[in-house]
Design a protein around this motif. Structure first.
Motif, PDB file in Angstrom:
ATOM      1  N   THR A 146       0.796  -1.225   0.000  1.00 37.03           N
ATOM      2  CA  THR A 146       0.000   0.000   0.000  1.00 37.03           C
ATOM      3  C   THR A 146       0.829   1.275   0.000  1.00 37.03           C
ATOM      4  O   THR A 146       0.331   2.336  -0.375  1.00 37.03           O
ATOM      5  CB  THR A 146      -0.939   0.035   1.212  1.00 37.03           C
ATOM      6  OG1 THR A 146      -0.151   0.089   2.419  1.00 37.03           O
ATOM      7  CG2 THR A 146      -1.846  -1.195   1.244  1.00 37.03           C
ATOM      8  N   LEU A 276      -4.018   3.616  -5.853  1.00 36.72           N
ATOM      9  CA  LEU A 276      -4.291   3.601  -4.418  1.00 36.72           C
ATOM     10  C   LEU A 276      -3.090   4.022  -3.586  1.00 36.72           C
ATOM     11  O   LEU A 276      -3.246   4.466  -2.450  1.00 36.72           O
ATOM     12  CB  LEU A 276      -4.723   2.194  -3.983  1.00 36.72           C
ATOM     13  CG  LEU A 276      -5.948   1.604  -4.684  1.00 36.72           C
ATOM     14  CD1 LEU A 276      -6.194   0.181  -4.197  1.00 36.72           C
ATOM     15  CD2 LEU A 276      -7.179   2.472  -4.469  1.00 36.72           C
ATOM     16  N   SER A 286      -6.319  -0.194  -8.417  1.00 36.55           N
ATOM     17  CA  SER A 286      -7.503  -1.057  -8.363  1.00 36.55           C
ATOM     18  C   SER A 286      -8.268  -0.962  -9.671  1.00 36.55           C
ATOM     19  O   SER A 286      -8.221   0.052 -10.378  1.00 36.55           O
ATOM     20  CB  SER A 286      -8.408  -0.665  -7.198  1.00 36.55           C
ATOM     21  OG  SER A 286      -9.005   0.603  -7.418  1.00 36.55           O
ATOM     22  N   HIS A 287      -8.982  -2.045  -9.973  1.00 30.93           N
ATOM     23  CA  HIS A 287      -9.845  -2.114 -11.148  1.00 30.93           C
ATOM     24  C   HIS A 287     -10.923  -3.150 -10.838  1.00 30.93           C
ATOM     25  O   HIS A 287     -10.616  -4.214 -10.285  1.00 30.93           O
ATOM     26  CB  HIS A 287      -9.047  -2.521 -12.382  1.00 30.93           C
ATOM     27  CG  HIS A 287      -9.802  -2.376 -13.670  1.00 30.93           C
ATOM     28  ND1 HIS A 287     -10.791  -3.263 -14.061  1.00 30.93           N
ATOM     29  CD2 HIS A 287      -9.731  -1.443 -14.648  1.00 30.93           C
ATOM     30  CE1 HIS A 287     -11.269  -2.882 -15.226  1.00 30.93           C
ATOM     31  NE2 HIS A 287     -10.647  -1.779 -15.608  1.00 30.93           N
ATOM     32  N   ALA A 290      -9.933  -6.618 -12.150  1.00 36.71           N
ATOM     33  CA  ALA A 290      -8.469  -6.712 -12.068  1.00 36.71           C
ATOM     34  C   ALA A 290      -7.946  -8.046 -12.576  1.00 36.71           C
ATOM     35  O   ALA A 290      -6.915  -8.102 -13.264  1.00 36.71           O
ATOM     36  CB  ALA A 290      -8.012  -6.481 -10.627  1.00 36.71           C
ATOM     37  N   ALA A 310      -7.321  -9.333  -1.976  1.00 36.63           N
ATOM     38  CA  ALA A 310      -7.879  -8.079  -2.491  1.00 36.63           C
ATOM     39  C   ALA A 310      -8.043  -8.232  -4.009  1.00 36.63           C
ATOM     40  O   ALA A 310      -7.183  -7.799  -4.776  1.00 36.63           O
ATOM     41  CB  ALA A 310      -6.980  -6.894  -2.151  1.00 36.63           C
ATOM     42  N   THR A 312      -9.536  -6.842  -6.359  1.00 35.12           N
ATOM     43  CA  THR A 312      -9.571  -5.692  -7.264  1.00 35.12           C
ATOM     44  C   THR A 312      -8.218  -4.987  -7.348  1.00 35.12           C
ATOM     45  O   THR A 312      -8.077  -4.015  -8.083  1.00 35.12           O
ATOM     46  CB  THR A 312     -10.637  -4.672  -6.831  1.00 35.12           C
ATOM     47  OG1 THR A 312     -10.282  -4.134  -5.547  1.00 35.12           O
ATOM     48  CG2 THR A 312     -12.011  -5.303  -6.790  1.00 35.12           C
ATOM     49  N   TRP A 313      -7.210  -5.473  -6.618  1.00 34.00           N
ATOM     50  CA  TRP A 313      -5.908  -4.822  -6.582  1.00 34.00           C
ATOM     51  C   TRP A 313      -4.943  -5.417  -7.608  1.00 34.00           C
ATOM     52  O   TRP A 313      -4.943  -6.631  -7.841  1.00 34.00           O
ATOM     53  CB  TRP A 313      -5.254  -4.975  -5.214  1.00 34.00           C
ATOM     54  CG  TRP A 313      -5.839  -4.145  -4.126  1.00 34.00           C
ATOM     55  CD1 TRP A 313      -6.963  -3.359  -4.173  1.00 34.00           C
ATOM     56  CD2 TRP A 313      -5.336  -4.037  -2.783  1.00 34.00           C
ATOM     57  NE1 TRP A 313      -7.183  -2.770  -2.959  1.00 34.00           N
ATOM     58  CE2 TRP A 313      -6.203  -3.165  -2.087  1.00 34.00           C
ATOM     59  CE3 TRP A 313      -4.251  -4.605  -2.111  1.00 34.00           C
ATOM     60  CZ2 TRP A 313      -5.998  -2.844  -0.744  1.00 34.00           C
ATOM     61  CZ3 TRP A 313      -4.043  -4.282  -0.780  1.00 34.00           C
ATOM     62  CH2 TRP A 313      -4.908  -3.406  -0.105  1.00 34.00           C
TER      63      TRP A 313
END
Length: 343
Positions: A146, A276, A286-287, A290, A310, A312-313
């Motif tokens: 992150t 992010l 993110s999508h 993804a 995660a 969508t990451w």
């Protein structure tokens, strides 16, 4: 679990698996699944005897002096050299009696895995306040993936609390080379704290396998004894000493990485991904689709990092050449256009 053993932690950089998954992918592969500098430090010329004799204490001393200066450690004696930070992640849990461990996550999965494998009770927590009651606290700072940075003042408060209870704070600063210098706790090292640093990320030399633990007195000695003699090869000692002493290269590389990260953000956002965070060595985006974007990029010969926890990451490393940038930009456009077009 397999036969009573934990599943291995998923990592970036697994090109063997990518080749098996996408046997007809465009070649050559571009590996964007790690946070390794794509423009590495130029290897110095090495004396032939470094390959034929055991590493000497004087060789290690030169590296420790360069590391102490580079990272701001109070003394070279606070620096322990190791064959990669991963080796230190495996060793530290064996130096602590079975206890409750808090890992600030989501983060690099090997930390929790190593403590669990050594018999500790591990909990994942979202912030330092949630770690109260733990005997050991592990923080990756800046965080992977992150990019979150826990302020050093907060880490010092945690360290003082742990020290009073006979505990330990572990701060993994593998990506701190691209963070503001004030983000590191090494120059004002708190009590009962071990800081991990890596040569491979910033200097693009992951294959050299060189990392460091920085700790006070007794803890540094305990780690050194656990690593044993000749833990780091002679060539790695020489390469590390040269790289860490080269301030001009480091400053130029930081500036280049900052520009590259901004370019990558622009490419991701232009194709519908939301950035992010991350560091200038990698970007987290993110999508909503993804997995399908990663699939399309894989077929185009570009490996990016996916996260089972995660979905969508996606994490993107930096291309190294203009040709690689163009391939990524074209593949992103094609992958994300396909997301908007029914098959």
């Amino acid at each position: 679990m397999r036969h009573g053993r934990p599943e291995p932690v998923a990592h970036g950089g697994d090109l063997d698996r990518a080749r098996a998954r996408f046997p007809n992918a465009r070649l050559p592969w571009i590996d964007l699944s790690t946070g390794i500098n794509p423009v590495p430090y130029p290897l110095p010329e090495l004396a032939p005897e470094l390959w034929t004799r055991l590493p000497m204490r004087s060789d290690e001393r030169r590296l420790k002096e360069a590391a102490a200066r580079r990272y701001g450690a109070a003394s070279p004696d606070a620096v322990v050299c190791a064959p990669g930070t991963q080796a230190l992640i495996q060793v530290l849990p064996r130096l602590v009696a079975s206890s409750r461990v808090a890992v600030l996550g989501p983060t690099y999965g090997e930390h929790a895995a190593a403590w669990r494998q050594a018999g500790h009770d591990v909990m994942d927590v979202a912030d330092a306040d949630a770690a109260r009651g733990a005997h050991v606290v592990v923080v990756v700072n800046p965080n992977n993936p992150t990019g979150r940075i826990v302020p050093p003042d907060t880490l010092r408060e945690v360290a003082v609390r742990l020290d009073a209870a006979g505990g330990l704070l572990v701060v993994d600063e593998a990506f701190a080379d691209v963070a503001p210098q004030s983000a590191s706790v090494v120059p004002d090292l708190p009590p009962s704290t071990v800081v991990l640093r890596s040569l491979g990320k910033m200097y693009g030399l992951a294959g050299v396998r060189l990392g460091f633990a920085i700790a006070q007195g007794d803890m540094a000695q305990r780690i050194r004894e656990a690593m044993g003699p000749w833990a780091v090869s002679g060539p790695a000692l020489a390469i590390g000493a040269a790289a860490l002493a080269d301030d001009a290269w480091l400053n130029a590389s930081r500036a280049a990485l900052d520009l590259a990260a901004k370019r990558l953000d622009g490419s991701l956002e232009a194709n519908g991904l939301t950035v992010l965070g991350g560091t200038s060595l990698f970007r987290l985006a993110s999508h909503p689709e993804a997995a399908r974007v990663a699939e399309a990029l894989g077929r185009a010969g570009l490996l990016v990092r996916e996260f089972s926890y995660a979905p969508t990451w996606l994490r993107f490393g930096l291309p190294g050449s203009e040709a690689e940038w163009k391939r990524l930009e074209r593949a992103l456009e094609a992958a994300c256009y396909a997301e908007r077009t029914p098959f």
